[in-house]
Write an enzyme that holds these catalytic residues in place. Sequence first.
Site, PDB file in Angstrom:
ATOM      1  N   GLY A 189       7.817   9.590  11.200  1.00  0.00           N
ATOM      2  CA  GLY A 189       8.544   8.921  10.115  1.00  0.00           C
ATOM      3  C   GLY A 189       8.567   9.730   8.840  1.00  0.00           C
ATOM      4  NE  ARG A 190       2.461  11.490   8.225  1.00  0.00           N
ATOM      5  CZ  ARG A 190       2.113  10.684   9.216  1.00  0.00           C
ATOM      6  NH1 ARG A 190       2.694   9.496   9.331  1.00  0.00           N
ATOM      7  NH2 ARG A 190       1.200  11.037  10.106  1.00  0.00           N
ATOM      8  CD  GLU A 248       7.394  -3.771   4.953  1.00  0.00           C
ATOM      9  OE1 GLU A 248       7.628  -3.564   6.166  1.00  0.00           O
ATOM     10  OE2 GLU A 248       6.338  -3.448   4.392  1.00  0.00           O
ATOM     11  CG  HIS A 291       4.347  12.070 -24.180  1.00  0.00           C
ATOM     12  ND1 HIS A 291       4.182  12.401 -25.508  1.00  0.00           N
ATOM     13  CD2 HIS A 291       5.156  13.032 -23.656  1.00  0.00           C
ATOM     14  CE1 HIS A 291       4.881  13.496 -25.778  1.00  0.00           C
ATOM     15  NE2 HIS A 291       5.488  13.894 -24.664  1.00  0.00           N
ATOM     16  CD  GLU A 321       2.265   6.870   6.886  1.00  0.00           C
ATOM     17  OE1 GLU A 321       3.307   7.351   7.386  1.00  0.00           O
ATOM     18  OE2 GLU A 321       2.207   5.728   6.370  1.00  0.00           O
ATOM     19  CE  LYS A 332       9.338   7.943  15.857  1.00  0.00           C
ATOM     20  NZ  LYS A 332       8.158   8.833  15.740  1.00  0.00           N
ATOM     21  CE  LYS A 348       3.312  -0.906   9.678  1.00  0.00           C
ATOM     22  NZ  LYS A 348       4.002   0.055  10.589  1.00  0.00           N
TER      23      LYS A 348
HETATM   24  O1  F6P Z   1       3.755   3.274   7.030  1.00  0.00           O
HETATM   25  C1  F6P Z   1       3.796   3.223   8.389  1.00  0.00           C
HETATM   26  C2  F6P Z   1       5.155   3.661   8.884  1.00  0.00           C
HETATM   27  O2  F6P Z   1       5.162   3.639  10.270  1.00  0.00           O
HETATM   28  C3  F6P Z   1       5.544   5.053   8.371  1.00  0.00           C
HETATM   29  O3  F6P Z   1       4.911   6.090   9.068  1.00  0.00           O
HETATM   30  C4  F6P Z   1       7.030   4.999   8.561  1.00  0.00           C
HETATM   31  O4  F6P Z   1       7.705   6.025   7.859  1.00  0.00           O
HETATM   32  C5  F6P Z   1       7.327   3.593   8.005  1.00  0.00           C
HETATM   33  O5  F6P Z   1       6.197   2.801   8.409  1.00  0.00           O
HETATM   34  C6  F6P Z   1       8.631   3.002   8.482  1.00  0.00           C
HETATM   35  O6  F6P Z   1       8.612   2.944   9.885  1.00  0.00           O
HETATM   36  P1  F6P Z   1      10.005   2.700  10.662  1.00  0.00           P
HETATM   37  O7  F6P Z   1      10.894   3.877  10.340  1.00  0.00           O
HETATM   38  O8  F6P Z   1       9.613   2.635  12.099  1.00  0.00           O
HETATM   39  O9  F6P Z   1      10.589   1.425  10.142  1.00  0.00           O
END
Ligand code: F6P
Length: 546
Positions: free
Chosen positions: A267-268, A212, A384, A353, A206, A512
């Site tokens: 995002g979530r 990453e 288990h 979150e 987003k 971050k």
């Molecule tokens: O964990 C922080 C966060 O901003 C989440 O809310 C989001 O889903 C994730 O990192 C990935 O963010 P992006 O879609 O901007 O890469």
Amino acid sequence: MERIRHTQAWAKLETLSTSVKRQHMRDWFASDPDRASRFTTAACGISLDYSKNRINNAVLEALFELAQQRNVSDKISAMFEGDIINTTENRAVLHTALRNFSGKPVIVDGKDVMPSVLATLEKMQAFTQRVQSGEHKGCTGKSIKKIVSIGIGGSFLGPKIVTEALKPYQNKALDVSFVANVDGCHIQDVLAKCDHEETLFVMSSKSFTTQETLQNTLTAKAWFLKQGANETDIAKHFVAVSSNVKAATEFGMEASNVFPMADWVGGRYSLWSAIGLPICLAIGFDNFKLVLQGAYEMDEHTRTAPYPSNLPVILAVLGVWYRNFMGAQSHVLLPYYHYLRGFPAYVQQLDMESNGKTTTLNGATVDHGTGPIIWGSEGTNGQHSFHQLIHQSNLPIPADFMFPLKVANQDDTHHAMLASNCFGQTQALMQGKTFEECYQDLAGQGLADEERTRLAAHKTMPGNKPSNTLLFEQLDPKTLGAMIAMYEHKVLIQGAIWDLNSFDQWGVELGKVLGNDVLDVIRGEKADTHLDASTAALIKRFNQEK
Ligand code: F6P
């Protein structure tokens, strides 16, 4: 909003909790044959048996009063109507607009957003059609057979669990893999199984700033070019999903290959948006649309159903009851369905979150519990592993059991065993086993009374452990959409009761920033003199190993 502890309902609930703690569900079931049916309700293909909870009518009524006194209905309406309820990022919260089948407009900043929502869905549909039909060709003229979805958090979990949960609906001609972690093992393992001529990368971010995802995409691009492809071929094998179209094109994505998403989609809460493109590619656009349809029906249920038959409201207030009055600090999700094994991880981000916070909307600090620790795994595996603790520890851990009454490729023998384990666990958690019953069980074994008493103590099961049992006819796209939306609204309602902003995530920012600073030190681009001795030593040790 007044402090929650000052509400009438809170005081009532505190009094009721003292009385309830002295009672056992076993006795409630024994004295009330109608308990199960009275505390069971259904909507959108989901049946909720919440009778194995430590509640009675008075508690439930007081919980609904609390919801009313916390203006839950106003908060629900405010979200659906596009009010700026994410008050620290000055945004509306409109993942519901992405599945708005009402035909009515949704206004943000004076503009109806539905045309752009529908245009993105059309773009997703057309692209999915081209890839699934084989019409979309790669750099050597071959059709796409492998999708690699690169994203993390909400840009990973939603697409992954929906694709996994709907395995029976997957297009067998397309294999979908997900890469999230910046640990190089993850992407290397996936690339090792890819043929660059037949692989499409969907890069989802987003913000388009997530380390990453950017790094994994760079690695994928380098790998792609190393296979003999050239820069002009990238457009055929890389598409992006982002609200930051400018950054995506500057990164090298063709503008026509960028699927946009609005900043009012958290995002979530984003699987319903173009972030759901990997889902479309895996199960087809028509099934993706059914997922949206199911969520829409749950939206309508949530907006209109009176509290006593409103699934998200019931789940939300039960969670508040355990978190704020019954000493619970976590909540466990137990999907008794292998294809739903990823669901606990999804709800972990969705819930933790959103409500893992202690600052209320007006900047005050709460003096009560808020978002619980969400955890869990597929049943029967947990039996288990951690069920021992749930049964015999002194930690109250409310549980959500989920069970599909019908499954694809159903094997009746296995399915009956799965059902018996699911239902048997809820029964054992509720009724337990008394010391006297355990002592009786040890009769006739030639044990001295002292030993018999000692062993019986170890075998005693307190019971009175609460659980919800969610049954669904079968986990088809619509039911899955409804179930995910149900948990989204549970989180919204709990956040409203606790007066939190459930839609920002400032808590992830510091990690971050400091992570990037540590990276500069690791790379020798910055001295370590500003670091604490521990962090500096860890970096030093890491660099020694290199
Ligand atoms: O964990 C922080 C966060 O901003 C989440 O809310 C989001 O889903 C994730 O990192 C990935 O963010 P992006 O879609 O901007 O890469």
